[in-house]
Scaffold this active site. Structure first.
Site: not given
Ligand SMILES: *[C@@H]1O[C@H](CO)[C@@H](O)[C@H](O)[C@H]1NC(C)=O
Ligand SMILES: *[C@@H]1O[C@H](CO)[C@@H](O)[C@H](O)[C@H]1NC(C)=O
Ligand SMILES: *[C@@H]1O[C@H](CO)[C@@H](O)[C@H](O)[C@H]1NC(C)=O
Ligand SMILES: *[C@@H]1O[C@H](CO)[C@@H](O)[C@H](O)[C@H]1NC(C)=O
Ligand SMILES: *[C@@H]1O[C@H](CO)[C@@H](O)[C@H](O)[C@H]1NC(C)=O
Ligand SMILES: *[C@@H]1O[C@H](CO)[C@@H](O)[C@H](O)[C@H]1NC(C)=O
Length: 369
Positions: A99, A140, A259, A349
């Site tokens: 990212g 990305e 997360y 992730w």
């Protein structure tokens, strides 16, 4: 009747053969790891995974070569042998990009055959030198129709190169994957190169998360919902889009996050999904690892935890803090969804955010053998 029974048996046998042998790949139970993520390589419980992604190698914007930054050289070179101590059959892939990587470097690299060759040859070299079993492209994101065309060329040339490298070296062929948008069009506009993905990649990792975040919305939400009755972004709609575009279910691996995001409620008494909020609760745009969310719940008196089975997500709130995240039930439901829809598997992730491996264990148990 007799011949009909024989025919039946024949079809059953063909069906079983098809299930077992047509798809070269067994179930994928995967997770990403990166340095400074909260867990050291020797502490990874690799028995809970079939594949582990080591993130990230870089794309040099000048040479268009894949490189490993000097701070990561030593850990990355030890990654495969270390995680295989606990699970000798776990397969490792080196993930490239991420990212925070330079998007225009990927766009520029993919646009010319000479720079695609630099990327491809150096990626194979880096993978072999460091003992990885495969490579994962994490661009990305492609941002135009021509980026998508060039990506298709890149994937086809990459596949040809790993195939010929395997023949020349006698080593098993490198696995090729890509981490892609949850849906088959980036921003609803740019369609991924479906035929090239289907023929040249072993599978794609659907990043079915980050649909919402406190800097982009002043209403609480779970950022990785599986369903959305109002028809906005969701994991199931992304899977449906990829299937409709023509990608086989067995090429799809569903991602979920270890997360969540915390929002500050405007009114502590209005604490459902889509409640008015005032931006992030805490630093990093309110992003919180699962282990920190469990600590928050354990340490904050009166925290209420909710599971919403309509959208499939957990959230918790205490005072004006509201956190949307994936807990046991959410992970188990997503894994069952992936299995029931014939997907190849799932990934998380990222594994350093798990709380003593509870979500990783929940996921592999939910998939079953
Ligand atoms: C990003 O990549 C582009 C295209 O290769 C390059 O011109 C630019 O300098 C790179 N930016 C950084 C910060 O490296
Ligand atoms: C790029 O990678 C290739 C293949 O690994 C290597 O031969 C070449 O020397 C590298 N180029 C640079 C500038 O590092
Ligand atoms: C959210 O609310 C805060 C505080 O009122 C404001 O500064 C911010 O611009 C709002 N963000 C969005 C995305 O509307
Ligand atoms: C779950 O979320 C949906 C969508 O926001 C909402 O309509 C529904 O009332 C929620 N269910 C429960 C039990 O809170
Ligand atoms: C972590 O999980 C293991 C296995 O479930 C358990 O034996 C151990 O007590 C747990 N450790 C902590 C600190 O909770
Ligand atoms: C999640 O499931 C594990 C067992 O798989 C259990 O030990 C743990 O307490 C559960 N956590 C929550 C928050 O329910």
């Amino acid at each position: 009747m007799a011949s009909r029974a024989k025919l039946c048996i024949l079809f059953s046998v063909l069906y079983i053969l098809h299930l077992n042998f047509c798809h070269g790949q067994n179930a994928v139970k995967a997770g990403y790891w990166f340095p400074d993520s909260g867990i050291e390589i020797p502490d990874i419980d690799s028995t809970l995974f079939t594949h582990l992604f080591c993130a990230f190698a870089d794309l040099d914007s000048q040479t268009k070569n894949v490189t490993i930054s000097s701070s990561n050289t030593s850990p990355f070179s030890q990654f495969t042998k270390t995680v295989q101590l606990k699970n000798p059959s776990v397969k490792t892939l080196l993930s490239i990009g991420g990212g925070n990587a330079n998007k225009s470097a990927f766009s520029s690299m993919a646009s010319q055959s000479t720079s695609r060759k630099s990327f491809i040859d150096s990626s194979i070299n880096v993978a072999r030198t460091n003992g990885f079993y495969g490579l994962d492209l994490d661009w990305e994101y492609p941002q135009s129709a021509s980026d998508m065309t060039n990506l298709g060329n890149l994937l086809d040339e990459w596949q040809a190169a790993v195939s010929s490298e395997a023949k020349n070296s006698g080593n098993p062929q490198l696995i090729l994957t890509a981490a892609v948008s949850y849906s088959s069009k980036v921003d609803g506009l740019y369609q991924y190169p479906i035929p090239s993905i289907s023929r040249s990649l072993d599978w794609i990792n659907l990043m079915a998360y980050d649909f919402y975040a406190p800097d982009r919305s002043n209403f609480t939400n779970c950022h990785a919902v599986l369903y959305d009755p109002s028809g906005q972004a969701s994991g199931s709609s992304g899977v449906a889009a990829w299937r409709k575009a023509g990608v086989a279910a067995k090429k799809l691996v569903l991602g979920f996050p270890f997360y969540g995001y915390g929002w500050l409620l405007v009114n502590a008494n209005n604490h459902g999904l889509l409640a008015p909020a005032n931006g992030p609760a805490g630093p990093d745009n309110g992003a919180k690892r699962y282990k920190d969310i469990r600590d928050f719940i354990a340490q904050t008196r009166g925290t209420v935890v909710v599971y919403n089975s309509t959208v499939v997500c957990n959230y918790c709130y205490a005072g004006t803090t509201w956190i949307g995240y994936d807990d046991n039930q959410t992970v188990a439901t997503k894994v069952s969804f992936a299995k029931q829809n014939g997907l190849l598997g799932y990934f998380a992730w990222h594994i350093g955010a798990d709380n003593n491996w509870t979500l990783s264990r929940q996921a592999t148990q939910a998939w079953g053998a």
